[in-house]
Design an enzyme around this catalytic site. Structure first.
Site, PDB file in Angstrom:
ATOM      1  N   ARG A 156       9.131   0.973   1.987  1.00 37.09           N
ATOM      2  CA  ARG A 156       9.253  -0.073   0.969  1.00 37.09           C
ATOM      3  C   ARG A 156       9.820   0.485  -0.337  1.00 37.09           C
ATOM      4  NH1 ARG A 156       8.631  -1.692   5.135  1.00 37.09           N
ATOM      5  NH2 ARG A 156       7.166  -3.235   5.962  1.00 37.09           N
ATOM      6  N   SER A 233       3.878 -10.707   2.497  1.00 31.18           N
ATOM      7  CA  SER A 233       2.873  -9.652   2.331  1.00 31.18           C
ATOM      8  C   SER A 233       2.862  -9.175   0.880  1.00 31.18           C
ATOM      9  CB  SER A 233       3.171  -8.475   3.259  1.00 31.18           C
ATOM     10  OG  SER A 233       3.074  -8.878   4.609  1.00 31.18           O
ATOM     11  N   GLU A 328       3.774  -5.316  -3.309  1.00 31.63           N
ATOM     12  CA  GLU A 328       5.162  -5.258  -2.849  1.00 31.63           C
ATOM     13  C   GLU A 328       6.128  -6.010  -3.754  1.00 31.63           C
ATOM     14  OE1 GLU A 328       6.232  -5.951   1.144  1.00 31.63           O
ATOM     15  OE2 GLU A 328       4.543  -4.881   2.007  1.00 31.63           O
TER      16      GLU A 328
END
Length: 349
Positions: A156, A233, A328
């Site tokens: 990520r 998410s 995120e």
């Protein structure tokens, strides 16, 4: 900005400019610089939290285009404009009989935003099929092409997050396999356990088969942002050192875990679920009843409301497990959430 973020946060920007070319991007940047405005690039707004109104310029990247650059029968190199919808792009590659992106089906957002976070799902990451990224380098005021290695992909993470505001992605080039081509070989990535379970009795016969299963899993677990406002998410799966994991695993033998380069990766959703957060809601925001990783806006919630709930969740996880969660999504505006990005120039998905 209400319709430009999938959390449906009703925040405003002073200016919004949609761009469809490099020339329009340069004009937008000139507009911002000559007026002393901060600027911020968005795609579909599906990985963006508007923590407050924005007094600068929002640049909405709508650069489109699809092009096959080479095809040797076994593999194909093809390019997509940054403004292309990601799932539409995946479906396009599947119609060409190409494999490589099937596990990444139905992820919200645009092609240009995908490399920023090195999007991943069900055991796959975009870094595994990406060949290069064409960018506008704002420091040099020129168009450049960065190889996959130069993008510095990690979990990520990428160069585009580390040097937020320097690069605006224009297009992305992929190298994909032609499934079933003579002399070619391709193994589907079925490492994600639910995917492996669903294909154990009936192995997939095509990338489309895998995509269909992935879409079914996502629809079952994750709410459609058009129906229930969310950014997917919300927290990254944390990586902890081995000794820390062993202590926790002794107390929680059922804790899901995965090997990581530097330690052990544990499931953030499981941690949150253990503390009873799944299905929580207050008057404005909450957590999805089927997926503890998804924070949702029930209507009228502001970015500050979402971030306050995220802080509560992160605090409770740290208190119980001594694990620091990181979020995120990109945050436009201030926040005290651990690990959030407050860079005013970081591009949103």
């Amino acid at each position: 900005m209400l319709k430009l973020n999938t959390l449906a946060v009703d925040a405003s920007a002073r200016y919004v400019i949609a761009i469809t070319s490099v020339e329009e991007l340069e004009s937008a940047l000139t507009f911002a610089r000559t007026r002393g405005l901060e600027w911020f690039v968005i795609g579909a707004g599906s990985n963006l939290i508007l923590a407050s109104d924005f007094s600068g310029l929002i640049i909405h990247n709508q650069i489109s285009g699809r092009e096959i650059l080479s095809d040797n029968g076994a593999s194909v190199v093809l390019k997509a404009g940054a403004g292309e919808v990601w799932h539409d792009w995946v479906r396009y590659t599947l119609r060409q009989g190409l494999a490589g992106l099937e596990n990444l089906s139905l992820i919200p957002g645009t092609v240009g935003a995908a490399p920023v976070q090195n999007i991943g799902a069900y055991g796959e990451e975009i870094a595994n099929s990406l060949l290069s990224v064409q960018v506008y380098d704002c420091d040099r005021s020129e168009v450049r092409t960065l190889s996959a290695a130069e993008c510095e992909f990690a979990y990520r993470d990428s160069l585009f997050k580390q040097q937020a505001g320097r690069f605006v992605i224009l297009s992305v080039t992929f190298k994909l396999c032609r499934y079933g081509a003579p002399g070619g070989h391709y193994d589907f990535n079925l490492s994600y356990q639910p995917l492996a379970d669903l294909t154990a009795k009936t192995p997939p016969n095509s990338p489309q088969d895998v995509s269909d299963i992935v879409c079914a899993i996502r629809r079952e677990k994750l709410p459609d942002p058009q129906q229930i406002p969310n950014v997917g998410s919300f927290f990254k799966n944390p990586v902890i050192d081995v000794s820390h994991f062993e202590r926790l695993h002794h107390e929680y033998p059922s804790m899901p875990h995965y090997p990581a380069q530097k330690g052990v990766k544990v499931a953030a959703g499981w941690l949150i679920d253990q503390l009873g957060w799944k299905g929580y809601r207050n008057a404005l925001v909450g957590i999805h009843e089927q997926q503890a990783l998804v924070l949702i806006n029930h209507g009228g919630g502001r970015g500050a409301d979402i971030l306050a709930l995220a802080q509560q969740v992160a605090d409770s996880v740290f208190k119980q497990f001594e694990i620091q969660l990181e979020i995120e999504p990109v945050v436009l505006g201030g926040s005290s959430v651990p690990g959030h990005s407050s860079s005013r120039f970081e591009p949103g998905r």
